[in-house]
Design an enzyme around this catalytic site. Structure first.
Site, mmCIF file in Angstrom:
data_model
loop_
_atom_site.group_PDB
_atom_site.id
_atom_site.type_symbol
_atom_site.label_atom_id
_atom_site.label_comp_id
_atom_site.label_asym_id
_atom_site.label_seq_id
_atom_site.Cartn_x
_atom_site.Cartn_y
_atom_site.Cartn_z
ATOM 1 C CB SER A 132 -56.189 37.858 -37.795
ATOM 2 O OG SER A 132 -56.957 37.063 -36.546
ATOM 3 C CE LYS A 165 -56.835 37.798 -33.272
ATOM 4 N NZ LYS A 165 -57.248 36.291 -34.005
ATOM 5 C CE LYS A 199 -52.390 35.181 -40.030
ATOM 6 N NZ LYS A 199 -53.754 36.128 -39.603
#
Length: 282
Positions: free
Chosen positions: A88, A163, A231
């Protein structure tokens, strides 16, 4: 297929296990010796031994290093090799990576996943794919081993965009479940009983089911580490700035994750946001 797999962490290890169980021949980089795969000395060697190279690493710089650093996978790719990045990472950087791989005469898909360690182990991941349709079809036998909900979103970077959207929704929903259960607790109700009641109503969700249970049991072994979700919300904030888009609740949840990490909870499951809220009101 001969598959190279780079990134045998919480998610990557069970994914690799499933590919081996399905009959694929795996080469790995820095893998555990108990895995039924050839362990290579470099990412370059992984690519040299493989038709398809899968990356499952934590962040954008990790993908860049695995591919393009000295001894990286790009040095070992042959014409028509396929790179599938299931990490990701930044959608913008992904487009650049895809262009560089294309210049080598190879194919690239970004295919980040959702479903956590449980989905990785059970082969039920949701997989969001960016790339050309014909390349997607080439990779379909691999995706069918790893996931149950596999969707070609669009061109390069589109999988990563999906995502990021997923992580916004998941992060904000975890925070909402944590607030709801903390409210129930402080109001004198048993949060476990409240959770069971809500599972039969309009508030029911997979997150209330799985992460709500973790919250009431205070069981925060990582299925997906909180620091990695922070993140991902950072990626959302970066993309939102590029789009001149306000995401106020995403920003607030990111700040709550910052507090959790400052308190030492970054390696816990992201459902540990519940602990952070409780500490703020203790």
């Amino acid at each position: 297929m001969r598959i190279g797999f780079i990134g045998l962490g919480v998610m990557g290890r069970p994914m690799a296990d499933n590919l081996i169980a399905a009959g694929h021949e795996l080469s790995v980089y820095r893998g555990r010796t108990d895995l039924a795969a050839h362990v290579c000395a470099s990412a370059k060697e992984v690519a040299e031994r493989s038709e398809v190279v899968i990356l499952m690493v934590p962040d954008t710089p990790d993908v860049e290093a695995a591919l393009f650093a000295p001894g990286g996978a790009a040095e070992g790719l042959r014409a028509e090799s396929l790179v599938i990045d299931m990490s990701s990472i930044s959608p913008t950087a992904t487009i650049g990576f895809a262009q560089l791989i294309d210049k080598l005469g190879c194919d690239y898909l970004d295919a980040p996943v959702s479903g956590g360690e449980l989905g990785a182990r059970d082969g039920t991941l949701t997989i969001m794919v960016g790339g050309r349709p014909e390349v997607f079809e080439r990779a379909r036998p691999i995706f069918d081993v790893l996931g149950k909900n596999v969707t070609l979103i669009g061109g390069p970077g589109a999988g990563q965009t999906a995502k990021v959207a997923n992580q916004i929704i998941v992060g904000l929903t975890i925070e909402a479940v944590a607030e709801g259960l903390l409210f129930a607790e402080r109001a004198g109700a048993d949060p476990a009983v409240v959770r069971r009641a809500l599972m039969g109503g309009f508030a029911s969700s997979r997150i209330l089911e799985v992460h709500g249970e973790r919250m009431v049991n205070e069981a925060f072994e990582p299925g997906f580490r909180l620091r990695l979700h922070r993140k991902d919300l950072g990626l959302a904030a970066q993309a939102a700035a590029e789009l001149d888009l306000a995401l106020p609740n995403t920003a607030a949840t990111q700040q709550l994750m910052n507090a959790a990490i400052a308190d030492g909870d970054g390696e816990l499951d992201h459902s540990a946001l519940y602990r952070t809220l409780r500490r703020e009101h203790s």
